[in-house]
Design a protein around this motif. Structure first.
Motif, PDB file in Angstrom:
ATOM      1  N   ASP A 158       0.851  -1.189   0.000  1.00  0.00           N
ATOM      2  CA  ASP A 158       0.000   0.000   0.000  1.00  0.00           C
ATOM      3  C   ASP A 158       0.891   1.245   0.000  1.00  0.00           C
ATOM      4  OD1 ASP A 158       0.874   0.455   2.654  1.00  0.00           O
ATOM      5  OD2 ASP A 158      -1.019  -0.205   3.546  1.00  0.00           O
ATOM      6  N   ILE A 159       0.280   2.394  -0.040  1.00  0.00           N
ATOM      7  CA  ILE A 159       1.019   3.659  -0.128  1.00  0.00           C
ATOM      8  C   ILE A 159       2.017   3.838   1.015  1.00  0.00           C
ATOM      9  CG2 ILE A 159       0.482   6.074   0.446  1.00  0.00           C
ATOM     10  CD1 ILE A 159      -1.268   6.223  -1.904  1.00  0.00           C
ATOM     11  N   GLN A 160       1.709   3.291   2.187  1.00  0.00           N
ATOM     12  CA  GLN A 160       2.600   3.408   3.345  1.00  0.00           C
ATOM     13  C   GLN A 160       3.733   2.379   3.317  1.00  0.00           C
ATOM     14  OE1 GLN A 160      -0.904   3.267   3.849  1.00  0.00           O
ATOM     15  NE2 GLN A 160      -0.991   5.487   3.904  1.00  0.00           N
ATOM     16  N   GLY A 161       3.717   1.459   2.344  1.00  0.00           N
ATOM     17  CA  GLY A 161       4.760   0.450   2.236  1.00  0.00           C
ATOM     18  C   GLY A 161       4.441  -0.851   2.945  1.00  0.00           C
TER      19      GLY A 161
ATOM     20  N   ASP B 223       1.534 -10.972  -1.058  1.00  0.00           N
ATOM     21  CA  ASP B 223       2.776 -11.467  -1.651  1.00  0.00           C
ATOM     22  C   ASP B 223       2.326 -12.420  -2.752  1.00  0.00           C
ATOM     23  OD1 ASP B 223       5.361 -11.991  -2.259  1.00  0.00           O
ATOM     24  OD2 ASP B 223       5.883 -12.910  -0.337  1.00  0.00           O
ATOM     25  N   ALA B 224       2.134 -11.846  -3.934  1.00  0.00           N
ATOM     26  CA  ALA B 224       1.532 -12.585  -5.043  1.00  0.00           C
ATOM     27  C   ALA B 224       2.543 -13.493  -5.727  1.00  0.00           C
ATOM     28  CB  ALA B 224       0.960 -11.607  -6.059  1.00  0.00           C
ATOM     29  N   LEU B 225       2.110 -14.702  -5.998  1.00  0.00           N
ATOM     30  CA  LEU B 225       2.906 -15.628  -6.786  1.00  0.00           C
ATOM     31  C   LEU B 225       2.688 -15.237  -8.254  1.00  0.00           C
ATOM     32  CD1 LEU B 225       4.652 -18.162  -7.056  1.00  0.00           C
ATOM     33  CD2 LEU B 225       2.541 -19.496  -7.131  1.00  0.00           C
ATOM     34  N   VAL B 226       3.721 -14.753  -8.885  1.00  0.00           N
ATOM     35  CA  VAL B 226       3.597 -14.266 -10.258  1.00  0.00           C
ATOM     36  C   VAL B 226       3.555 -15.457 -11.214  1.00  0.00           C
ATOM     37  CG1 VAL B 226       4.640 -12.826 -12.039  1.00  0.00           C
ATOM     38  CG2 VAL B 226       4.789 -12.146  -9.647  1.00  0.00           C
TER      39      VAL B 226
ATOM     40  N   ASN C  35     -11.195 -12.066  -1.843  1.00  0.00           N
ATOM     41  CA  ASN C  35     -11.714 -11.044  -2.751  1.00  0.00           C
ATOM     42  C   ASN C  35     -11.333  -9.674  -2.186  1.00  0.00           C
ATOM     43  OD1 ASN C  35     -13.160  -9.582  -4.625  1.00  0.00           O
ATOM     44  ND2 ASN C  35     -15.140  -9.974  -3.676  1.00  0.00           N
ATOM     45  N   ASP C  36     -10.035  -9.376  -2.204  1.00  0.00           N
ATOM     46  CA  ASP C  36      -9.540  -8.131  -1.627  1.00  0.00           C
ATOM     47  C   ASP C  36      -9.301  -7.082  -2.706  1.00  0.00           C
ATOM     48  OD1 ASP C  36      -9.489  -9.236   0.957  1.00  0.00           O
ATOM     49  OD2 ASP C  36      -7.494 -10.091   0.605  1.00  0.00           O
ATOM     50  N   GLU C  37      -9.911  -5.915  -2.524  1.00  0.00           N
ATOM     51  CA  GLU C  37      -9.669  -4.807  -3.443  1.00  0.00           C
ATOM     52  C   GLU C  37      -8.283  -4.232  -3.161  1.00  0.00           C
ATOM     53  OE1 GLU C  37     -11.362  -0.391  -3.676  1.00  0.00           O
ATOM     54  OE2 GLU C  37     -12.780  -1.868  -4.478  1.00  0.00           O
ATOM     55  N   LEU C  38      -7.543  -3.951  -4.227  1.00  0.00           N
ATOM     56  CA  LEU C  38      -6.245  -3.278  -4.091  1.00  0.00           C
ATOM     57  C   LEU C  38      -6.503  -1.775  -4.200  1.00  0.00           C
ATOM     58  CD1 LEU C  38      -4.058  -5.580  -6.371  1.00  0.00           C
ATOM     59  CD2 LEU C  38      -4.308  -5.658  -3.884  1.00  0.00           C
TER      60      LEU C  38
ATOM     61  N   ILE D 114       4.119  -2.070  -6.780  1.00  0.00           N
ATOM     62  CA  ILE D 114       5.146  -3.106  -6.799  1.00  0.00           C
ATOM     63  C   ILE D 114       6.447  -2.406  -7.162  1.00  0.00           C
ATOM     64  CG2 ILE D 114       3.586  -4.978  -7.424  1.00  0.00           C
ATOM     65  CD1 ILE D 114       4.600  -4.680 -10.339  1.00  0.00           C
ATOM     66  N   GLU D 115       7.543  -3.047  -6.863  1.00  0.00           N
ATOM     67  CA  GLU D 115       8.837  -2.511  -7.276  1.00  0.00           C
ATOM     68  C   GLU D 115       9.484  -3.489  -8.236  1.00  0.00           C
ATOM     69  OE1 GLU D 115      10.130   0.295  -3.594  1.00  0.00           O
ATOM     70  OE2 GLU D 115      10.474  -1.866  -3.342  1.00  0.00           O
ATOM     71  N   HIS D 116       9.991  -2.951  -9.331  1.00  0.00           N
ATOM     72  CA  HIS D 116      10.638  -3.770 -10.354  1.00  0.00           C
ATOM     73  C   HIS D 116      11.849  -3.006 -10.871  1.00  0.00           C
ATOM     74  CE1 HIS D 116      11.112  -6.605 -13.613  1.00  0.00           C
ATOM     75  NE2 HIS D 116      11.071  -5.624 -14.486  1.00  0.00           N
ATOM     76  N   GLU D 117      13.009  -3.615 -10.748  1.00  0.00           N
ATOM     77  CA  GLU D 117      14.271  -3.005 -11.200  1.00  0.00           C
ATOM     78  C   GLU D 117      14.449  -1.607 -10.619  1.00  0.00           C
ATOM     79  OE1 GLU D 117      14.215  -3.364 -15.489  1.00  0.00           O
ATOM     80  OE2 GLU D 117      14.502  -5.540 -15.381  1.00  0.00           O
ATOM     81  N   GLY D 118      14.100  -1.443  -9.349  1.00  0.00           N
ATOM     82  CA  GLY D 118      14.291  -0.173  -8.649  1.00  0.00           C
ATOM     83  C   GLY D 118      13.258   0.896  -8.947  1.00  0.00           C
ATOM     84  N   VAL D 119      12.226   0.561  -9.707  1.00  0.00           N
ATOM     85  CA  VAL D 119      11.182   1.527 -10.070  1.00  0.00           C
ATOM     86  C   VAL D 119       9.873   1.104  -9.417  1.00  0.00           C
ATOM     87  CG1 VAL D 119       9.876   2.565 -11.978  1.00  0.00           C
ATOM     88  CG2 VAL D 119      12.309   2.064 -12.260  1.00  0.00           C
ATOM     89  N   ARG D 120       9.138   2.083  -8.891  1.00  0.00           N
ATOM     90  CA  ARG D 120       7.843   1.823  -8.267  1.00  0.00           C
ATOM     91  C   ARG D 120       6.743   1.968  -9.322  1.00  0.00           C
ATOM     92  NH1 ARG D 120       5.644   4.786  -2.864  1.00  0.00           N
ATOM     93  NH2 ARG D 120       7.473   3.710  -2.051  1.00  0.00           N
ATOM     94  N   TYR D 121       6.054   0.873  -9.587  1.00  0.00           N
ATOM     95  CA  TYR D 121       4.909   0.847 -10.506  1.00  0.00           C
ATOM     96  C   TYR D 121       3.655   0.851  -9.640  1.00  0.00           C
ATOM     97  CZ  TYR D 121       8.066  -0.476 -14.334  1.00  0.00           C
ATOM     98  OH  TYR D 121       9.057  -0.492 -15.279  1.00  0.00           O
ATOM     99  N   SER D 122       2.716   1.762  -9.914  1.00  0.00           N
ATOM    100  CA  SER D 122       1.559   1.948  -9.039  1.00  0.00           C
ATOM    101  C   SER D 122       0.231   1.739  -9.758  1.00  0.00           C
ATOM    102  CB  SER D 122       1.558   3.373  -8.481  1.00  0.00           C
ATOM    103  OG  SER D 122       2.742   3.628  -7.775  1.00  0.00           O
ATOM    104  N   LEU D 123      -0.793   1.419  -8.958  1.00  0.00           N
ATOM    105  CA  LEU D 123      -2.161   1.398  -9.466  1.00  0.00           C
ATOM    106  C   LEU D 123      -2.664   2.835  -9.525  1.00  0.00           C
ATOM    107  CD1 LEU D 123      -3.867  -1.533  -7.507  1.00  0.00           C
ATOM    108  CD2 LEU D 123      -3.039  -1.537  -9.869  1.00  0.00           C
ATOM    109  N   LEU D 124      -3.191   3.243 -10.645  1.00  0.00           N
ATOM    110  CA  LEU D 124      -3.708   4.599 -10.797  1.00  0.00           C
ATOM    111  C   LEU D 124      -5.207   4.668 -10.509  1.00  0.00           C
ATOM    112  CD1 LEU D 124      -1.662   5.790 -13.903  1.00  0.00           C
ATOM    113  CD2 LEU D 124      -1.119   6.012 -11.467  1.00  0.00           C
ATOM    114  N   ALA D 125      -5.783   3.523 -10.154  1.00  0.00           N
ATOM    115  CA  ALA D 125      -7.185   3.418  -9.732  1.00  0.00           C
ATOM    116  C   ALA D 125      -7.282   2.170  -8.860  1.00  0.00           C
ATOM    117  CB  ALA D 125      -8.101   3.298 -10.946  1.00  0.00           C
TER     118      ALA D 125
END
Length: 183
Positions: free
Chosen positions: A5-8, A13-16, A41-44, A50-61
């Motif tokens: 979440d926004i607070q970290g 911990d999703a299994l990709v 059934n949890d809303e994100l 998530i963090e990938h290669e040092g970059v934070r990718y976020s949900l915009l909704a």
């Protein structure tokens, strides 16, 4: 992969799975889509990341999973690269007094050199997000151009500027105008 979440705090911990996809389409899309199945059934929430290669990718909704059968829910959230937030941020023309913004205009035109167009983009990014970006411009660009902006977001404005310089958005157009984030 940890979804936070926004607070970290870790939400999941999703299994990709193999269905996870990273998409990078020049000046159109830059995201990571994860895919997993859960019995919950949890809303994100908006801003989950998530963090990938040092970059934070976020949900915009906020993201709500789809029920796949009686007992499971399918998750396929799309986490956006930070630059994609610019689609939601207005591209203002700023008037300054003593180094402070005193007015913002949404409808404006500029006839100037490419460096001043890019300065306007960097000013908008800094004023609206606090991110400090610079730019490099090839000497091959025309000395002057005209462009109008009407209720435009930063991302669309950058696309319009790149299109105006080359006739269309391409790797070459963006190689001529390069934005560089200062960290």
């Amino acid at each position: 992969m940890e979804v936070k979440d926004i607070q970290g705090n870790i939400l999941i911990d999703a299994l990709v799975t193999e269905q996870a996809v990273k998409t990078e389409e020049l000046m159109r899309q830059h995201s990571i889509t994860l895919s997993w199945v859960s019995v919950t059934n949890d809303e994100l929430p908006l801003g989950a990341y998530i963090e990938h290669e040092g970059v934070r990718y976020s949900l915009l909704a906020p993201y709500k999973p789809e029920q796949s059968d009686e007992a499971t829910f399918a998750y396929k959230p799309v986490f956006e690269h930070p630059v994609m937030r610019w689609k939601y941020i207005p591209f203002f023309f700023y008037t300054y007094s003593e180094g402070k913004v005193i007015s913002k205009e949404l409808d404006w035109s500029l006839t100037d050199n490419p460096a001043n167009f890019m300065k306007a983009v960097c000013d908008a990014i800094l004023n609206e997000t606090g991110e400090d970006w610079s730019y490099e411009i090839s000497a091959d660009l025309p000395a002057s151009a005209s462009q109008s902006f009407s209720n435009t977001d930063i991302f669309s404005a950058l696309n319009a500027i790149a299109s105006a310089k080359s006739g269309r958005i391409s790797d070459k157009a963006l190689a001529i105008i390069i934005l560089i984030e200062r960290r």
